[in-house]
Design a protein around this motif. Sequence first.
Motif, PDB file in Angstrom:
ATOM      1  N   HIS A 306       0.812  -1.210   0.000  1.00 58.73           N
ATOM      2  CA  HIS A 306       0.000   0.000   0.000  1.00 58.73           C
ATOM      3  C   HIS A 306       0.851   1.269   0.000  1.00 58.73           C
ATOM      4  N   ILE A 307       2.119   1.168   0.514  1.00 56.17           N
ATOM      5  CA  ILE A 307       2.928   2.386   0.572  1.00 56.17           C
ATOM      6  C   ILE A 307       3.499   2.734  -0.795  1.00 56.17           C
ATOM      7  N   CYS A 308       3.420   1.792  -1.762  1.00 57.72           N
ATOM      8  CA  CYS A 308       3.933   2.068  -3.098  1.00 57.72           C
ATOM      9  C   CYS A 308       2.862   2.644  -4.006  1.00 57.72           C
ATOM     10  N   GLN A 309       1.646   2.698  -3.500  1.00 59.89           N
ATOM     11  CA  GLN A 309       0.583   3.276  -4.318  1.00 59.89           C
ATOM     12  C   GLN A 309       0.560   4.773  -4.095  1.00 59.89           C
ATOM     13  N   ARG A 310       0.979   5.499  -5.095  1.00 62.72           N
ATOM     14  CA  ARG A 310       1.108   6.947  -4.982  1.00 62.72           C
ATOM     15  C   ARG A 310      -0.285   7.587  -4.967  1.00 62.72           C
ATOM     16  N   SER A 311      -0.545   8.369  -3.920  1.00 65.04           N
ATOM     17  CA  SER A 311      -1.836   9.060  -3.836  1.00 65.04           C
ATOM     18  C   SER A 311      -1.599  10.551  -3.757  1.00 65.04           C
ATOM     19  N   PHE A 312      -2.365  11.309  -4.443  1.00 61.60           N
ATOM     20  CA  PHE A 312      -2.221  12.756  -4.470  1.00 61.60           C
ATOM     21  C   PHE A 312      -2.989  13.378  -3.302  1.00 61.60           C
ATOM     22  N   PRO A 313      -2.436  14.433  -2.715  1.00 65.21           N
ATOM     23  CA  PRO A 313      -3.131  15.104  -1.626  1.00 65.21           C
ATOM     24  C   PRO A 313      -4.416  15.734  -2.150  1.00 65.21           C
ATOM     25  N   SER A 314      -5.365  15.852  -1.226  1.00 58.85           N
ATOM     26  CA  SER A 314      -6.661  16.367  -1.642  1.00 58.85           C
ATOM     27  C   SER A 314      -6.596  17.796  -2.130  1.00 58.85           C
ATOM     28  N   SER A 315      -5.516  18.505  -1.750  1.00 56.00           N
ATOM     29  CA  SER A 315      -5.408  19.908  -2.157  1.00 56.00           C
ATOM     30  C   SER A 315      -5.034  20.072  -3.621  1.00 56.00           C
ATOM     31  N   VAL A 316      -4.597  18.955  -4.225  1.00 60.32           N
ATOM     32  CA  VAL A 316      -4.197  19.047  -5.636  1.00 60.32           C
ATOM     33  C   VAL A 316      -5.458  18.961  -6.488  1.00 60.32           C
ATOM     34  N   SER A 317      -5.734  19.969  -7.222  1.00 63.33           N
ATOM     35  CA  SER A 317      -6.946  20.017  -8.040  1.00 63.33           C
ATOM     36  C   SER A 317      -6.744  19.287  -9.345  1.00 63.33           C
ATOM     37  N   TYR A 318      -7.834  19.035 -10.030  1.00 66.27           N
ATOM     38  CA  TYR A 318      -7.748  18.417 -11.352  1.00 66.27           C
ATOM     39  C   TYR A 318      -6.954  19.300 -12.306  1.00 66.27           C
ATOM     40  N   THR A 319      -6.966  20.616 -12.078  1.00 60.82           N
ATOM     41  CA  THR A 319      -6.185  21.528 -12.930  1.00 60.82           C
ATOM     42  C   THR A 319      -4.699  21.237 -12.797  1.00 60.82           C
ATOM     43  N   GLY A 320      -4.244  21.024 -11.536  1.00 61.20           N
ATOM     44  CA  GLY A 320      -2.834  20.697 -11.304  1.00 61.20           C
ATOM     45  C   GLY A 320      -2.451  19.390 -11.961  1.00 61.20           C
ATOM     46  N   LEU A 321      -3.337  18.385 -11.860  1.00 57.42           N
ATOM     47  CA  LEU A 321      -3.065  17.091 -12.497  1.00 57.42           C
ATOM     48  C   LEU A 321      -2.994  17.238 -14.006  1.00 57.42           C
ATOM     49  N   GLY A 322      -3.886  18.034 -14.567  1.00 56.10           N
ATOM     50  CA  GLY A 322      -3.861  18.277 -16.014  1.00 56.10           C
ATOM     51  C   GLY A 322      -2.590  18.970 -16.442  1.00 56.10           C
ATOM     52  N   LEU A 323      -2.108  19.917 -15.590  1.00 57.54           N
ATOM     53  CA  LEU A 323      -0.863  20.620 -15.900  1.00 57.54           C
ATOM     54  C   LEU A 323       0.313  19.650 -15.906  1.00 57.54           C
ATOM     55  N   LEU A 324       0.303  18.733 -14.921  1.00 58.35           N
ATOM     56  CA  LEU A 324       1.379  17.742 -14.859  1.00 58.35           C
ATOM     57  C   LEU A 324       1.412  16.894 -16.119  1.00 58.35           C
ATOM     58  N   ILE A 325       0.239  16.402 -16.533  1.00 60.54           N
ATOM     59  CA  ILE A 325       0.169  15.572 -17.741  1.00 60.54           C
ATOM     60  C   ILE A 325       0.621  16.369 -18.957  1.00 60.54           C
ATOM     61  N   PHE A 326       0.191  17.640 -19.025  1.00 60.36           N
ATOM     62  CA  PHE A 326       0.584  18.479 -20.148  1.00 60.36           C
ATOM     63  C   PHE A 326       2.103  18.652 -20.209  1.00 60.36           C
ATOM     64  N   LEU A 327       2.719  18.921 -19.031  1.00 59.06           N
ATOM     65  CA  LEU A 327       4.169  19.115 -19.000  1.00 59.06           C
ATOM     66  C   LEU A 327       4.916  17.841 -19.398  1.00 59.06           C
ATOM     67  N   ILE A 328       4.402  16.692 -18.958  1.00 60.51           N
ATOM     68  CA  ILE A 328       5.049  15.432 -19.330  1.00 60.51           C
ATOM     69  C   ILE A 328       4.990  15.216 -20.841  1.00 60.51           C
ATOM     70  N   VAL A 329       3.821  15.475 -21.437  1.00 65.65           N
ATOM     71  CA  VAL A 329       3.666  15.317 -22.884  1.00 65.65           C
ATOM     72  C   VAL A 329       4.598  16.262 -23.630  1.00 65.65           C
ATOM     73  N   VAL A 330       4.651  17.533 -23.174  1.00 70.04           N
ATOM     74  CA  VAL A 330       5.521  18.517 -23.824  1.00 70.04           C
ATOM     75  C   VAL A 330       6.983  18.096 -23.708  1.00 70.04           C
ATOM     76  N   ALA A 331       7.386  17.632 -22.513  1.00 75.40           N
ATOM     77  CA  ALA A 331       8.784  17.234 -22.314  1.00 75.40           C
ATOM     78  C   ALA A 331       9.160  16.074 -23.226  1.00 75.40           C
ATOM     79  N   ARG A 332       8.259  15.099 -23.342  1.00 78.14           N
ATOM     80  CA  ARG A 332       8.548  13.953 -24.218  1.00 78.14           C
ATOM     81  C   ARG A 332       8.631  14.388 -25.670  1.00 78.14           C
ATOM     82  N   TRP A 333       7.724  15.281 -26.078  1.00 75.04           N
ATOM     83  CA  TRP A 333       7.747  15.765 -27.463  1.00 75.04           C
ATOM     84  C   TRP A 333       9.045  16.521 -27.739  1.00 75.04           C
ATOM     85  N   LEU A 334       9.441  17.390 -26.796  1.00 77.83           N
ATOM     86  CA  LEU A 334      10.684  18.150 -26.963  1.00 77.83           C
ATOM     87  C   LEU A 334      11.885  17.212 -27.004  1.00 77.83           C
ATOM     88  N   ASN A 335      11.849  16.184 -26.183  1.00 77.04           N
ATOM     89  CA  ASN A 335      12.960  15.230 -26.161  1.00 77.04           C
ATOM     90  C   ASN A 335      13.104  14.533 -27.511  1.00 77.04           C
TER      91      ASN A 335
END
Length: 668
Positions: A306-335
């Motif tokens: 159970h300690i390996c299951q990464r859980s996001f704090p409740s304060s992180v909004s869906y907007t923050g999660l979307g930003l993270l996904i966007f940055l990952i996609v951009v980084a991979r594309w740039l790479n």
Amino acid sequence: MATSQLAALYITVFLLSMSTSTPTLAVSVPMTKPGCSTHCGTVEIPYPFGIEPDCYINEWFQILCESSTGLLKPLLNSMHLEVWDISVAGTIRVTNPITFSNCSNSLVNPVQTFTLEGSPFLFSQKNRFTSISCNEIALLTSSDGYPIGGCLSICDNGSSLTPSSTGRILNHDSCSGTNCCQSTIPLDLYAFNTSFQKLNDVKIGSACNHAFPVDQDWFMSNSINISPAGEIFDSIPVVLDWNLYNYSPPALSEDDHFVKSFHCERIQNKMQPQNISTRCFCSKGFQGNPYFFLGCQQDECGARSHICQRSFPSSVSYTGLGLLIFLIVVARWLNRVIKKRKHNKSKAMFFKQNGGLLLQQQSATGEVHVEKIKLFTSKELLKATNEFNVNRVLGHGSQGTVYKGMLEDGKIVAVKKSKIVDGGEVGEFINEIVILSQINHRNVVKLLGCCLETEVPLLVYEFILNGSLSQYIHHQNDFRLTWEMRLRVSMQVAGALSYLHSSTCLPIYHRDIKSGNILLDDKFNAKIADFGTSRSISIDKTHLTTLVKGTFGYLDPGYFQSSQFTDKSDVYSFGVVLVELLTGQKPVFLTPSGEWSSLATHFIESMEENSLFDIIDARVRVMKDGGKEEIIAVANLAKRCLDLNGKKRPTMKEVAATLEEILLLVTS
């Protein structure tokens, strides 16, 4: 800062801001002893195997990390086998020696005993004994000849094992008893022989047959390429079990945690009860390598998942999660963009370094048309040669190494990987392209294309099946060149040289004529190869060179002294080849007194002393079609070619005409 680095920084900051309530994942555990190399290329090297001294348990487990092909590849030094991967669970995958029968590919291992006796390795039952054959029983026998396995494959109606124009692909779906069969291998197998036996003595076609043990898991998910001639070019893995005999586990300590981290058990070989090995394992809840101190470490994910299951704090909004996904996609594309840009930049640099600009300049002068030369990609030629596998080497020369390859359309080719050190040698490489682009002659090897986008340039030629003339003159071979064949080959070479000297737009001097540069095709017709040092000469040039090039023993003495190369210099070298064909001697040989002697000098002295037949090759003397008068006629022609006064030597046109007349006498 590069854009990809900037994007990575944004992602790192974002993740750190979330780390207060996010547990850290378990750290990867070491698989090697401290201070030892962990990998050779992409292959992990876990203890008890190792590369450096004190990093492997004994000499059987030493790994050599060699880079002769430009890529790091691990070799099991004790068996000299290429390593695919190693598991601490007790297995190692290595490149598999292949047994063949009735094949023309001299590079594949012949029928032989494959033995692991005396070593800590044995063949795993994860392998399957596989035979690719037609109406053949493939037998697996022990080292003393006792049958221990085998399988039978029959021919299909299409006789798919006979040579075709495109080759074929074999996978597990097509290995069901027709042209291919499989069987399990015995337990605790250390050595075996393989052989083939016709079914009921039925002889159908001239199939190229193979037999080998293969990792069945690999075979179920991969395919094997078979050439048009029925030959296997792919590397095939076999699984070996490795054992530790007389092994003492890591010294126990008072640390109860360490004592509980691993356990070992003793395993007795059922076929050889005296062989008792030790196998160690990390205990439940631990992971790593149990063969050295503290090699097994607690697996937090395994013990408390159970300690390996990464859980996001409740304060992180869906907007923050979307930003993270966007940055990952951009980084991979740039790479990907940056990698592609770097790759294109490297290809452009290699193109310039390998003489691409010089080739374009030659094209501008009208000497060569670049669009007529196929430009192969590095990916195509890496695949064709199995990443320039050492088993594909056809030969080594002063200008590079030649590999046998198969293109995607099934066409067999020869790929020359040049040894480029400085600009002068790059010039020789481009010169060979320029020279061969002007030549269209049946007795000159055909250039198919080149590749300039790799670290060293590559030339692609038609594949000449039967190797070099030198092999048939100077090495033991079941096939003997008859007197008529020797005359025909020499006449063809003389005709090609005559064409180069007098029938091209500008005279072409080869400058390195020797038996090693004369290849023989499937019908034993001659093909002149290796034009790296050749030159196109204008009528008004003096033919002076600043550096004498050629092969010692074939060099025109006049050229060696004056650095002035003429068409008569090629004539001299051809004269040495004629003497080789007559005597079977090498151009420079060791006399009974232990001194080195020139074949040309020895031949001239024998002619002057009327002792010619004392030095004639016994294989020539005993041939019924080799008349004494024809032998003397060829010897007199060779003597004229070797005249120290170049002006007195015949032209290659005269040489070709004389040989044609002698051949007519032999065949009439």
